[in-house]
Write a protein that holds these residues in place. Structure first.
Motif, PDB file in Angstrom:
ATOM      1  N   GLY A   7       0.806  -1.215   0.000  1.00 54.39           N
ATOM      2  CA  GLY A   7       0.000   0.000   0.000  1.00 54.39           C
ATOM      3  C   GLY A   7       0.837   1.261   0.000  1.00 54.39           C
ATOM      4  O   GLY A   7       0.560   2.204  -0.750  1.00 54.39           O
ATOM      5  N   GLN A   8       1.864   1.289   0.830  1.00 61.06           N
ATOM      6  CA  GLN A   8       2.716   2.482   0.896  1.00 61.06           C
ATOM      7  C   GLN A   8       3.487   2.688  -0.400  1.00 61.06           C
ATOM      8  O   GLN A   8       3.675   3.817  -0.848  1.00 61.06           O
ATOM      9  CB  GLN A   8       3.674   2.401   2.090  1.00 61.06           C
ATOM     10  CG  GLN A   8       2.964   2.540   3.423  1.00 61.06           C
ATOM     11  CD  GLN A   8       2.133   3.815   3.516  1.00 61.06           C
ATOM     12  OE1 GLN A   8       2.563   4.897   3.159  1.00 61.06           O
ATOM     13  NE2 GLN A   8       0.890   3.667   3.968  1.00 61.06           N
ATOM     14  N   GLN A   9       3.943   1.596  -1.023  1.00 61.14           N
ATOM     15  CA  GLN A   9       4.654   1.717  -2.302  1.00 61.14           C
ATOM     16  C   GLN A   9       3.739   2.224  -3.406  1.00 61.14           C
ATOM     17  O   GLN A   9       4.170   2.950  -4.294  1.00 61.14           O
ATOM     18  CB  GLN A   9       5.268   0.363  -2.688  1.00 61.14           C
ATOM     19  CG  GLN A   9       6.415  -0.048  -1.798  1.00 61.14           C
ATOM     20  CD  GLN A   9       6.858  -1.492  -2.031  1.00 61.14           C
ATOM     21  OE1 GLN A   9       6.234  -2.249  -2.773  1.00 61.14           O
ATOM     22  NE2 GLN A   9       7.940  -1.876  -1.366  1.00 61.14           N
ATOM     23  N   ALA A  10       2.455   1.855  -3.353  1.00 58.30           N
ATOM     24  CA  ALA A  10       1.512   2.254  -4.394  1.00 58.30           C
ATOM     25  C   ALA A  10       0.894   3.622  -4.134  1.00 58.30           C
ATOM     26  O   ALA A  10       0.332   4.235  -5.051  1.00 58.30           O
ATOM     27  CB  ALA A  10       0.397   1.214  -4.507  1.00 58.30           C
ATOM     28  N   ALA A  11       0.984   4.115  -2.920  1.00 60.05           N
ATOM     29  CA  ALA A  11       0.267   5.336  -2.510  1.00 60.05           C
ATOM     30  C   ALA A  11       0.518   6.526  -3.428  1.00 60.05           C
ATOM     31  O   ALA A  11      -0.410   7.273  -3.752  1.00 60.05           O
ATOM     32  CB  ALA A  11       0.628   5.697  -1.072  1.00 60.05           C
ATOM     33  N   ALA A  12       1.748   6.722  -3.870  1.00 59.26           N
ATOM     34  CA  ALA A  12       2.061   7.873  -4.722  1.00 59.26           C
ATOM     35  C   ALA A  12       1.412   7.778  -6.096  1.00 59.26           C
ATOM     36  O   ALA A  12       1.276   8.784  -6.789  1.00 59.26           O
ATOM     37  CB  ALA A  12       3.577   8.008  -4.881  1.00 59.26           C
ATOM     38  N   SER A  13       0.971   6.585  -6.478  1.00 54.59           N
ATOM     39  CA  SER A  13       0.390   6.370  -7.802  1.00 54.59           C
ATOM     40  C   SER A  13      -1.130   6.435  -7.819  1.00 54.59           C
ATOM     41  O   SER A  13      -1.738   6.471  -8.885  1.00 54.59           O
ATOM     42  CB  SER A  13       0.833   5.005  -8.341  1.00 54.59           C
ATOM     43  OG  SER A  13       2.240   4.933  -8.389  1.00 54.59           O
ATOM     44  N   VAL A  14      -1.752   6.416  -6.660  1.00 55.83           N
ATOM     45  CA  VAL A  14      -3.214   6.454  -6.577  1.00 55.83           C
ATOM     46  C   VAL A  14      -3.648   7.916  -6.523  1.00 55.83           C
ATOM     47  O   VAL A  14      -3.147   8.699  -5.723  1.00 55.83           O
ATOM     48  CB  VAL A  14      -3.728   5.681  -5.350  1.00 55.83           C
ATOM     49  CG1 VAL A  14      -5.249   5.745  -5.267  1.00 55.83           C
ATOM     50  CG2 VAL A  14      -3.269   4.217  -5.417  1.00 55.83           C
ATOM     51  N   VAL A  15      -4.569   8.280  -7.409  1.00 62.02           N
ATOM     52  CA  VAL A  15      -5.011   9.675  -7.531  1.00 62.02           C
ATOM     53  C   VAL A  15      -6.501   9.788  -7.222  1.00 62.02           C
ATOM     54  O   VAL A  15      -7.237   8.802  -7.289  1.00 62.02           O
ATOM     55  CB  VAL A  15      -4.729  10.238  -8.940  1.00 62.02           C
ATOM     56  CG1 VAL A  15      -3.241  10.192  -9.259  1.00 62.02           C
ATOM     57  CG2 VAL A  15      -5.537   9.513 -10.010  1.00 62.02           C
ATOM     58  N   GLU A  16      -6.927  10.993  -6.906  1.00 61.90           N
ATOM     59  CA  GLU A  16      -8.353  11.285  -6.792  1.00 61.90           C
ATOM     60  C   GLU A  16      -8.760  12.038  -8.047  1.00 61.90           C
ATOM     61  O   GLU A  16      -8.015  12.863  -8.559  1.00 61.90           O
ATOM     62  CB  GLU A  16      -8.647  12.115  -5.550  1.00 61.90           C
ATOM     63  CG  GLU A  16      -8.590  11.285  -4.277  1.00 61.90           C
ATOM     64  CD  GLU A  16      -9.074  12.039  -3.074  1.00 61.90           C
ATOM     65  OE1 GLU A  16      -9.975  11.528  -2.392  1.00 61.90           O
ATOM     66  OE2 GLU A  16      -8.540  13.126  -2.813  1.00 61.90           O
ATOM     67  N   ILE A  17      -9.953  11.754  -8.516  1.00 67.87           N
ATOM     68  CA  ILE A  17     -10.488  12.395  -9.714  1.00 67.87           C
ATOM     69  C   ILE A  17     -11.777  13.102  -9.328  1.00 67.87           C
ATOM     70  O   ILE A  17     -12.718  12.465  -8.838  1.00 67.87           O
ATOM     71  CB  ILE A  17     -10.769  11.353 -10.824  1.00 67.87           C
ATOM     72  CG1 ILE A  17      -9.518  10.542 -11.139  1.00 67.87           C
ATOM     73  CG2 ILE A  17     -11.326  12.039 -12.070  1.00 67.87           C
ATOM     74  CD1 ILE A  17      -9.769   9.296 -11.967  1.00 67.87           C
ATOM     75  N   ALA A  18     -11.804  14.403  -9.539  1.00 66.32           N
ATOM     76  CA  ALA A  18     -13.033  15.168  -9.316  1.00 66.32           C
ATOM     77  C   ALA A  18     -13.855  15.076 -10.590  1.00 66.32           C
ATOM     78  O   ALA A  18     -13.376  15.382 -11.675  1.00 66.32           O
ATOM     79  CB  ALA A  18     -12.710  16.619  -8.992  1.00 66.32           C
ATOM     80  N   ALA A  62      -6.109  14.901  -8.929  1.00 64.32           N
ATOM     81  CA  ALA A  62      -5.295  15.366  -7.801  1.00 64.32           C
ATOM     82  C   ALA A  62      -4.353  14.237  -7.412  1.00 64.32           C
ATOM     83  O   ALA A  62      -4.792  13.122  -7.109  1.00 64.32           O
ATOM     84  CB  ALA A  62      -6.175  15.749  -6.618  1.00 64.32           C
ATOM     85  N   THR A  63      -3.049  14.517  -7.449  1.00 63.80           N
ATOM     86  CA  THR A  63      -2.055  13.507  -7.110  1.00 63.80           C
ATOM     87  C   THR A  63      -1.775  13.516  -5.612  1.00 63.80           C
ATOM     88  O   THR A  63      -2.120  14.453  -4.897  1.00 63.80           O
ATOM     89  CB  THR A  63      -0.745  13.745  -7.885  1.00 63.80           C
ATOM     90  OG1 THR A  63      -0.223  15.026  -7.535  1.00 63.80           O
ATOM     91  CG2 THR A  63      -0.976  13.671  -9.394  1.00 63.80           C
ATOM     92  N   ALA A  64      -1.126  12.472  -5.155  1.00 67.83           N
ATOM     93  CA  ALA A  64      -0.825  12.333  -3.727  1.00 67.83           C
ATOM     94  C   ALA A  64       0.070  13.453  -3.216  1.00 67.83           C
ATOM     95  O   ALA A  64       0.013  13.805  -2.039  1.00 67.83           O
ATOM     96  CB  ALA A  64      -0.170  10.984  -3.473  1.00 67.83           C
ATOM     97  N   ASP A  65       0.889  14.033  -4.095  1.00 66.96           N
ATOM     98  CA  ASP A  65       1.798  15.104  -3.658  1.00 66.96           C
ATOM     99  C   ASP A  65       1.180  16.491  -3.761  1.00 66.96           C
ATOM    100  O   ASP A  65       1.856  17.505  -3.616  1.00 66.96           O
ATOM    101  CB  ASP A  65       3.118  15.041  -4.422  1.00 66.96           C
ATOM    102  CG  ASP A  65       2.973  15.280  -5.918  1.00 66.96           C
ATOM    103  OD1 ASP A  65       1.849  15.550  -6.390  1.00 66.96           O
ATOM    104  OD2 ASP A  65       3.993  15.178  -6.627  1.00 66.96           O
TER     105      ASP A  65
END
Length: 188
Positions: A7-18, A62-65
């Motif tokens: 999960g932590q390795q993938a976290a930066a790749s998961v995005v939210e879409i409005a 919206a990206t994790a960063d």
């Protein structure tokens, strides 16, 4: 690796879409129009479920960063329920890798999602079945070649990645409403 490590390795790749403009009314009702997706190329290709973006009036990634990008639909595969978006102007994003082979019953299944305004959500279990059809409701075509998992992803995880125990994408979470929870379209 453990579920937490995947999960932590993938976290930066998961995005939210409005999928619609955020306003005070949508925040009060909880109908924010925020769904998940995940990065598949460093230059801004994003995969999500068609169901997640159906009826969208805007597409904003919206990206994790904390970066945000307008997005457009590049490709939609209605038979499998998958959409490919392009985050306009995105660069140096962290893509997830696809598994080299299809998941089979018994394989590890890890759903990695972003809960709006709350952070990362992980659900782990195993693939229960493969090769099924899923009806998404009246007037919508049935999805082909889907699998079920015995883990229940967060209800807001529509469009999030389903990962193998090695952290590779095996599918896309599809919120089927009243159907069996945890149904994902295979990532052929």
């Amino acid at each position: 690796p453990s579920v937490a490590q995947v999960g932590q390795q993938a976290a930066a790749s998961v995005v939210e879409i409005a999928t619609k403009p955020l306003d005070s009314q949508s925040l009060l009702t909880g109908n924010t129009g925020l769904v998940d997706g995940f990065v598949v190329s460093s230059d801004g290709l994003i995969v999500t479920s068609i169901h997640a973006i159906r009826g969208a009036t805007v597409l904003r990634i919206a990206t994790a960063d904390g970066h945000a990008y307008d997005a457009t639909v590049v490709l939609a595969d209605a038979a499998h329920g998958i959409a490919l978006l392009r985050a306009t102007g995105a660069q140096s994003l962290a893509p997830l890798a696809f598994a080299g082979q299809r998941a089979v019953a018994g394989d590890a299944a890890i759903a990695v999602a972003r809960v709006p305004f709350a952070g990362l959500s992980l659900s782990a279990g195993a693939v229960s079945s493969t090769g099924r059809q899923l009806s998404l409701g009246s007037g919508q075509p049935a999805l082909k070649d889907v699998m079920t998992v015995d883990a229940t992803p967060d209800p807001s995880a529509d469009g999030a990645p389903l990962l193998s125990g090695a952290g590779q994408v095996t599918g896309v979470i599809v919120d089927a409403g009243t159907a069996t929870p945890g149904v994902v379209a295979l990532s052929a």
